[in-house]
Design a protein around this motif. Structure first.
Motif, PDB file in Angstrom:
ATOM      1  N   UNK A 175       0.551  11.429  -2.057  1.00 12.85           N
ATOM      2  CA  UNK A 175       1.404  11.193  -0.891  1.00 12.85           C
ATOM      3  C   UNK A 175       2.424  10.095  -1.207  1.00 12.85           C
ATOM      4  N   UNK A 176       3.148  10.282  -2.292  1.00 17.36           N
ATOM      5  CA  UNK A 176       4.223   9.352  -2.657  1.00 17.36           C
ATOM      6  C   UNK A 176       5.192  10.178  -3.474  1.00 17.36           C
ATOM      7  N   UNK A 177       6.365   9.651  -3.711  1.00 19.56           N
ATOM      8  CA  UNK A 177       7.353  10.484  -4.380  1.00 19.56           C
ATOM      9  C   UNK A 177       7.365  10.296  -5.889  1.00 19.56           C
ATOM     10  N   UNK A 178       6.971   9.127  -6.360  1.00 19.48           N
ATOM     11  CA  UNK A 178       7.080   8.802  -7.778  1.00 19.48           C
ATOM     12  C   UNK A 178       5.790   8.218  -8.321  1.00 19.48           C
ATOM     13  N   UNK A 185      -2.339  -1.318 -10.270  1.00 14.26           N
ATOM     14  CA  UNK A 185      -1.978  -0.393  -9.190  1.00 14.26           C
ATOM     15  C   UNK A 185      -0.653   0.264  -9.534  1.00 14.26           C
ATOM     16  N   UNK A 186      -0.474   1.457  -9.013  1.00 13.43           N
ATOM     17  CA  UNK A 186       0.626   2.319  -9.451  1.00 13.43           C
ATOM     18  C   UNK A 186       2.000   1.661  -9.420  1.00 13.43           C
ATOM     19  N   UNK A 187       2.282   0.899  -8.348  1.00 16.19           N
ATOM     20  CA  UNK A 187       3.657   0.404  -8.196  1.00 16.19           C
ATOM     21  C   UNK A 187       4.047  -0.671  -9.210  1.00 16.19           C
ATOM     22  N   UNK A 205      -0.862   8.169 -11.409  1.00 17.65           N
ATOM     23  CA  UNK A 205      -1.988   7.247 -11.485  1.00 17.65           C
ATOM     24  C   UNK A 205      -3.148   8.028 -12.091  1.00 17.65           C
ATOM     25  N   UNK A 248       0.801  -1.224   0.000  1.00 18.50           N
ATOM     26  CA  UNK A 248       0.000   0.000   0.000  1.00 18.50           C
ATOM     27  C   UNK A 248       0.838   1.280   0.000  1.00 18.50           C
ATOM     28  N   UNK A 249       1.974   1.243   0.689  1.00 16.69           N
ATOM     29  CA  UNK A 249       2.761   2.470   0.783  1.00 16.69           C
ATOM     30  C   UNK A 249       3.268   2.877  -0.594  1.00 16.69           C
ATOM     31  N   UNK A 250       3.184   4.146  -0.894  1.00 17.03           N
ATOM     32  CA  UNK A 250       3.611   4.701  -2.190  1.00 17.03           C
ATOM     33  C   UNK A 250       2.784   4.206  -3.359  1.00 17.03           C
ATOM     34  N   UNK A 251       1.614   3.686  -3.084  1.00 15.93           N
ATOM     35  CA  UNK A 251       0.815   3.082  -4.133  1.00 15.93           C
ATOM     36  C   UNK A 251      -0.517   3.815  -4.297  1.00 15.93           C
ATOM     37  N   UNK A 252      -1.204   3.513  -5.371  1.00 19.43           N
ATOM     38  CA  UNK A 252      -2.551   4.031  -5.568  1.00 19.43           C
ATOM     39  C   UNK A 252      -3.278   3.061  -6.496  1.00 19.43           C
ATOM     40  N   UNK A 298      -2.572   6.294  -0.258  1.00 19.56           N
ATOM     41  CA  UNK A 298      -1.358   5.935   0.467  1.00 19.56           C
ATOM     42  C   UNK A 298      -1.302   6.714   1.784  1.00 19.56           C
ATOM     43  N   UNK A 324      -0.983  -1.717   6.839  1.00 16.59           N
ATOM     44  CA  UNK A 324      -0.582  -0.351   6.507  1.00 16.59           C
ATOM     45  C   UNK A 324      -1.029   0.659   7.565  1.00 16.59           C
ATOM     46  N   UNK A 367      10.294   7.388   2.897  1.00 13.68           N
ATOM     47  CA  UNK A 367      10.980   6.092   2.736  1.00 13.68           C
ATOM     48  C   UNK A 367      12.468   6.160   3.054  1.00 13.68           C
TER      49      UNK A 367
END
Lengths: 321, 321, 321, 321
Positions: C218-221, C260-262, C224, A177-181, A218, B174, D179
């Motif tokens: 709320x993520x760096x990269x 999902x984004x990752x 989405x 879940x972290x850094x994800x969407x 996230x 999470x 992170x």
């Protein structure tokens, strides 16, 4: 003092209720019912309560309490109430979805105070709204009341991981879940039904499309919703309409400032920001999913049901950072 | 081409091996064994591989592969090898902890290339080190080789949530893990045994305290370790000693700059930063727990076992942000 | 070997270019131009490159390089090229927005390989697309090519904090950004122009609304993006159309799986997921904003301009966790 | 009602004071002084206060307030008080570090209530402790009081990004910090002086090493500190000693449970967990750096100075998730 009981005591909404109730000046928690944790200290599960409470979970209910909060999984409240009986004076607030929709609702009032304050004050049974449903309805009901929902409504909302409940799963694993969407149940989220029902009540015959994409965010708390629809009204007229609608609602703030989710996290507030872009009205609506979207709203309903000041126990410091 | 098989294919280390192997110019993945996912496309579980591979999980091994990676839970590799037999030429790299410690190790070589490169080149069986053990050993072995570990060693290291494995649990949820920190197994982490064994080999009779506090961090990848111990040597002398020790190690960088975890995340690098504060030497050691701490190191060992350039397939772009 | 120079060397896109170029087998970095950091080691700014490069920043360009990457702030490339002159053979890839739109583009080709591969192969000058523009165009161009954009297009996309650049500000302060969400430039994002231009080229006379809400995530990269529009075509027909359109594009994956984004973070991939909900087609498009949305796409363009395999140096391990 | 003024109103500690004071039943905020924001609504800077306050920042002080909170940068309080004069009855709480250490402290009392409650009740001037200093002292003072600090003390503590202040910088940029993990000022953090001073007061002649590594964590709020030292006392004896020491301290909880940072975030609590591992006592101490480590503790001191119940306005719902 209002004697309360909590059913389904180990989940997130029950934990949040306990946190709120322990600082509420007019209530005591009589029992916290949890079959899986019976006998265990409540503070072993809701560990931030360490030092604050000596309560133990129990598998026995006290049917004489003044108020019961049902924090069971969706679809389990009805079954629970069939098996367990409370005193004729006991009030019930269901945080699940069993009694939100007619005709299933029966004698339960839909517990959105900004919509149904008078009825909530008079009722014995409240169906607490869903979290997405709260954020979205508060964004739309002023328009519905004025029959101004005359076009498709486009909704995109992102929720924190607490929205998925305490039971661990693949999509709540931190590493995933972290850094994800991601999104889920696009155009088909179950909260659309309660939104539809409320809009229809205010704007009879409402039949515009509600196109709703719910996202997994996230972060752990909060709902960030954007909605837009076409309207011919000016921004000034719309702002006036919203401000009038919410003039007696202590937890709703209407603004034309740009806003961000953390303005409301850890509070019972809903902030609604209004912008006009050409013919489109853009509405941003933010709440804390566990507070205004669940346990805080339940306390707000309790306050109304017992004739207390609606804000009692709900003047919360925002999380901010 | 080296034909490889992966046993225990649905976990994090297996996923990371698959990601690394698909860009490795000298290998093919012959099979990915998973009893729970047999028949399912690998890209349904390791979803970032969508579009990159059509492999299916299988519950049948090919005993003739050149190399098998064991990615089973700790303690399960031995049992697996007793039930399943590979060809006499098949090399094995175990990512679990079954063969790290003597006398259980048997004919397995402890796979820390910076320590055992020559033996790894000659062996058929490698026990891949633990992730904390890798970060901590690389920080200490140059001192041990010079018999310079003459005082208590104080270690504090924080790991990402992938270190806990793919199986969801309370402490990897999470909502619990994000914005949180905690420690576990203080002074008693199982990796202390393999660290102790390596230090003892380099500095016979080594009997200093290794006081190690492992922490659960609020990130998914990486280990950030700080270590300190007393020494009379000057910083210059120590830096020289480390640089000499690691002069032929392509993945270890020695520096006196201040460092931060994300310098190595997504790479097979270990950066070691050295500072002297009075009589204390402070060593900071950072790795990616899934790469240098697991699957990357396994590839590095494979490269050595098959006479390839150690860096093959491991020149990875860092994650940086 | 292709000799490259980087202008504006201290920002995020320059850093990402350096990371990619150092593992690219056909290029060398001749110089990294930065007036603010001239004389400083590149690895002092892009600290994950410690141990990988001894390059120093310089304030002198080598006008004879084969290729220059411009990583300046938006609006600064034109001014730079007016002041500094390169050899007549030097190719230029601009990562800014100065040359994306006609008529300003002049002899620059818009560098979206999936759209303009042939022209990119022949040109000396490329205008690299914006990050949002990349994710959104890849989601829409197959429809545009078939004149299927016949209704309003609703777009919601969330970007990581690297999208805001390395210069610290209120909305990139960690304390503000973490656990937060907000939108900006709703319906007015500057990338809409380049999207419009491309769609108009494929579907002449294209005049549907592009209603785009960009969010700060709320993520760096990563980006989405979800998009929907009405269409009468069946899902099967649409999937076929997308698969055909992208059949020769190594970095675009078309799927009907939920995504999902990752799955794409740290790679040059764009995954496009297609669903049909009643009359609406829902398209989800994900990219890494710094790679496919900037530096990776620049390398992809370079590969095309120099007749290399498009994938050279871009077979990257995904971040996954 | 206690009339308060806040100097340096735009930073994190001032914001947190405002959030706490608005729900404090015995205070009003008379003015919020900020030269940079004078004339601007307070809710434009501390945006979560939107709808809660109509206060404007001012550049004029009211010297007649009952209490002034100084929330200036470290080293600026003294200069401010030299330039600006308050009534002879005005009490002052300085959240900076100007008056924490003798002999600079002058007539300021060091505001750690668990140590100096009686003095705080009698004084006009309080120097509020540093955040790390609070977490570390609360972990150690019970031992110092019993002269039990007889060996080196090893401390590792991680702080959230709000600890670095609102001014954006490289190490608080979200893209860098998320992170990530790093340490700074190892063995040399400025808070060691105030810790030393307190320990020396309780255990005269205290001269053990305090070896402290402060880390930058990947969260916005909270301090997670682990400390260990050798002692011959049994765990039971130590627990008894801590429980006795803190028996009248409403915000300190002593436990032998394992703990995690989020148990205290958003509260004024400090939880101290005690374990014995061989001859080592391991102490884990957790606080919210902005509340018990700054603004909450300032309110606690105010309550004591004005004869209020220490807990007034500080019974806060924990953040939990």
């Amino acid at each position: 003092m209002i004697k309360t009981g909590i059913i389904g005591g180990s989940g997130y909404t029950a934990g949040e209720l306990l946190r709120l109730l322990q600082n509420h000046p007019k209530t005591t928690v009589d029992f916290v019912y949890s079959t899986t944790n019976a006998g265990k200290p409540v503070a072993k599960v809701h560990q931030d309560l360490l030092g604050d409470t000596d309560l133990l979970f129990t598998d026995t209910i006290n049917p004489e309490v003044n108020l019961v909060f049902l924090c069971l999984g969706h679809g389990q409240s009805k079954a629970f109430l069939e098996k367990h009986h409370f005193a004729s004076h006991t009030r019930i607030i269901d945080l699940g979805n069993d009694f939100r929709l007619h005709p299933d609702a029966g004698s339960f009032v839909y517990g959105l105070p900004e919509l149904n304050r008078k009825k909530i004050k008079m009722t014995q049974f409240v169906a607490n709204p869903g979290c997405f449903a709260t954020a979205i309805q508060l964004a739309l009901v002023p328009l519905a009341q004025h029959q101004e929902l005359q076009n498709s409504i486009h909704i995109n909302a992102t929720t924190g991981s607490t929205g998925a409940g305490v039971q661990p799963s693949g999509t709540t694993h931190h590493s995933w879940r972290t850094n994800n969407m991601s999104h889920y149940k696009a155009f088909e989220h179950q909260h659309l039904d309660e939104i539809q029902q409320s809009l229809d009540k205010l704007q009879p015959g409402f039949n515009q499309e509600l196109l709703f994409i719910p996202n997994r965010g996230d972060f752990s708390r909060g709902i960030f919703a954007t909605l837009y629809t076409q309207t011919e009204k000016s921004l000034d007229a719309i702002v006036a309409l919203y401000k009038t609608f919410y003039q007696n609602d202590p937890f709703v703030v209407v603004t034309t400032d740009t806003i961000h989710l953390k303005q409301v996290v850890q509070t019972n507030k809903c902030i609604i920001s209004l912008e006009k872009k050409g013919k489109y009205l853009l509405i941003t609506s933010i709440i804390d999913n566990l507070i205004k979207g669940a346990s805080g709203q339940a306390i707000q309903n309790m306050n109304l049901m017992f004739g207390l000041d609606e804000k009692t126990g709900l003047q919360l410091k925002s999380g901010s950072f």
